[in-house]
Motif scaffolding. Structure first.
Motif, PDB file in Angstrom:
ATOM      1  N   SER B   5       0.836  -1.192   0.000  1.00 36.38           N
ATOM      2  CA  SER B   5       0.000   0.000   0.000  1.00 36.38           C
ATOM      3  C   SER B   5       0.870   1.241   0.000  1.00 36.38           C
ATOM      4  O   SER B   5       1.936   1.273   0.624  1.00 36.38           O
ATOM      5  N   GLN B   6       0.392   2.246  -0.714  1.00 30.70           N
ATOM      6  CA  GLN B   6       1.112   3.504  -0.822  1.00 30.70           C
ATOM      7  C   GLN B   6       0.190   4.652  -0.442  1.00 30.70           C
ATOM      8  O   GLN B   6      -0.999   4.630  -0.752  1.00 30.70           O
ATOM      9  N   ASP B   7       0.775   5.641   0.187  1.00 27.84           N
ATOM     10  CA  ASP B   7      -0.007   6.770   0.653  1.00 27.84           C
ATOM     11  C   ASP B   7       0.822   8.054   0.518  1.00 27.84           C
ATOM     12  O   ASP B   7       2.011   8.050   0.861  1.00 27.84           O
ATOM     13  N   PRO B   8       0.227   9.149  -0.019  1.00 23.29           N
ATOM     14  CA  PRO B   8      -1.124   9.212  -0.571  1.00 23.29           C
ATOM     15  C   PRO B   8      -1.187   8.618  -1.974  1.00 23.29           C
ATOM     16  O   PRO B   8      -0.156   8.299  -2.550  1.00 23.29           O
ATOM     17  N   ARG B   9      -2.349   8.509  -2.514  1.00 28.17           N
ATOM     18  CA  ARG B   9      -2.499   8.048  -3.902  1.00 28.17           C
ATOM     19  C   ARG B   9      -2.233   9.197  -4.872  1.00 28.17           C
ATOM     20  O   ARG B   9      -1.729   8.966  -5.978  1.00 28.17           O
ATOM     21  N   GLN B 108      -0.100   0.547  -5.907  1.00 29.96           N
ATOM     22  CA  GLN B 108      -0.817   1.281  -6.945  1.00 29.96           C
ATOM     23  C   GLN B 108      -0.146   2.613  -7.279  1.00 29.96           C
ATOM     24  O   GLN B 108      -0.494   3.244  -8.270  1.00 29.96           O
ATOM     25  N   GLY B 109       0.807   2.998  -6.456  1.00 31.20           N
ATOM     26  CA  GLY B 109       1.562   4.192  -6.786  1.00 31.20           C
ATOM     27  C   GLY B 109       1.024   5.463  -6.148  1.00 31.20           C
ATOM     28  O   GLY B 109      -0.137   5.536  -5.726  1.00 31.20           O
ATOM     29  N   THR B 110       1.890   6.455  -6.073  1.00 35.09           N
ATOM     30  CA  THR B 110       1.513   7.813  -5.670  1.00 35.09           C
ATOM     31  C   THR B 110       1.767   8.722  -6.864  1.00 35.09           C
ATOM     32  O   THR B 110       2.902   8.791  -7.356  1.00 35.09           O
ATOM     33  N   ARG B 111       0.708   9.383  -7.328  1.00 32.32           N
ATOM     34  CA  ARG B 111       0.871  10.295  -8.455  1.00 32.32           C
ATOM     35  C   ARG B 111       1.161  11.690  -7.928  1.00 32.32           C
ATOM     36  O   ARG B 111       0.350  12.263  -7.213  1.00 32.32           O
ATOM     37  N   LEU B 112       2.329  12.203  -8.285  1.00 28.68           N
ATOM     38  CA  LEU B 112       2.754  13.540  -7.868  1.00 28.68           C
ATOM     39  C   LEU B 112       2.610  14.506  -9.025  1.00 28.68           C
ATOM     40  O   LEU B 112       3.106  14.240 -10.126  1.00 28.68           O
ATOM     41  N   THR B 113       1.949  15.624  -8.751  1.00 31.50           N
ATOM     42  CA  THR B 113       1.865  16.720  -9.717  1.00 31.50           C
ATOM     43  C   THR B 113       2.456  17.961  -9.076  1.00 31.50           C
ATOM     44  O   THR B 113       2.007  18.391  -8.009  1.00 31.50           O
ATOM     45  N   VAL B 114       3.468  18.511  -9.704  1.00 33.04           N
ATOM     46  CA  VAL B 114       4.109  19.728  -9.212  1.00 33.04           C
ATOM     47  C   VAL B 114       3.658  20.885 -10.098  1.00 33.04           C
ATOM     48  O   VAL B 114       3.865  20.865 -11.319  1.00 33.04           O
TER      49      VAL B 114
END
Lengths: 112, 115
Positions: B5-9, B108-114
């Motif tokens: 599990s990864q946090d946050p999504r 499921q990964g953490t999607r980062l948007t900068v």
């Protein structure tokens, strides 16, 4: 260094069509080869693998044969289903053994 | 067993801010990996741990990136002074032993948007 090249995508097929996704690799020695699948909204999952030349990996109707002479590990399925729609990644672990090296991925869409 | 599990999504942050992601591996898995995936590309290796020891780091892991795995359980990946080029999906995977011998399980990964 190690590298994996997959056929350009995306690939769109009708249900029950034959699927081939090409994968070639560059690595020293005898890498282990893998196909991973990523369904929408889910994490990567191992689909199949082969650890030595001429081995055939198979799972869920998918097959791939480790061809040392052509440095290839093409993924095939005789009759695709709508549920096979996903992104497919070819990958290898080189003889150094610690990390997976992935190809770019191929988006497969299967239409009913 | 609920998997990796990864946090946050999802995480949206302003350029220059620091962010931290967490990964909880499958219990008893001694290896933990971080990968980064940009749109249309395959995952790229960042770093991996065996128990609490960080054994390998990619050239991709600049000085702004740091990863820890205290006590050999969960792991954190911190990015300092984020840049727009850091926007990507950050994936965590765990395994019992090396990938040659055992299956790697991905979160499921953490999607980062900068922005």
């Amino acid at each position: 260094g190690d590298s994996v090249t997959q056929m350009e995508g995306p690939v769109t097929l009708s249900e029950e069509a034959f699927l081939t996704i090409n994968c070639t690799y560059t690595a020293t020695g005898y890498p282990s080869l893998f196909w991973y699948v990523q369904y929408p909204g889910e994490g990567l999952q191992l689909l199949l693998k082969a650890t030595k030349a001429d081995d055939k990996g198979s799972n869920k109707g998918f097959e791939a044969t480790y061809r040392k002479e052509t440095t290839s590990f093409h993924l095939e399925k005789g009759s695709v289903q709508v549920s096979d729609s996903a992104v497919y990644f070819c990958a290898l672990i080189g003889t150094s053994g610690s990390r997976l090296t992935f190809g770019e991925g191929t988006q497969l869409t299967v239409n009913p | 067993d609920t998997g990796v599990s990864q946090d946050p999504r999802h995480k949206i942050t302003k350029r220059g801010q620091n962010v931290t992601f967490r990964c909880d591996p499958i219990s008893e898995h001694n290896r933990l990996y971080w990968y980064r995936q940009t749109l249309g590309q395959g995952p790229e290796f960042l770093t991996y741990f065996q128990n609490e020891a960080q054994l390998e780091k990619s050239r991709l892991l600049s000085d702004r990136f740091s990863a820890e795995r205290p006590k050999g359980s969960f792991s954190t990946l911190e990015i300092q002074r984020t840049e727009q080029g850091d926007s990507a999906m950050y994936l965590c995977a765990s395994s019992l032993g090396g990938f040659r011998d055992t299956e790697a399980f991905f979160g499921q990964g953490t999607r980062l948007t900068v922005v």
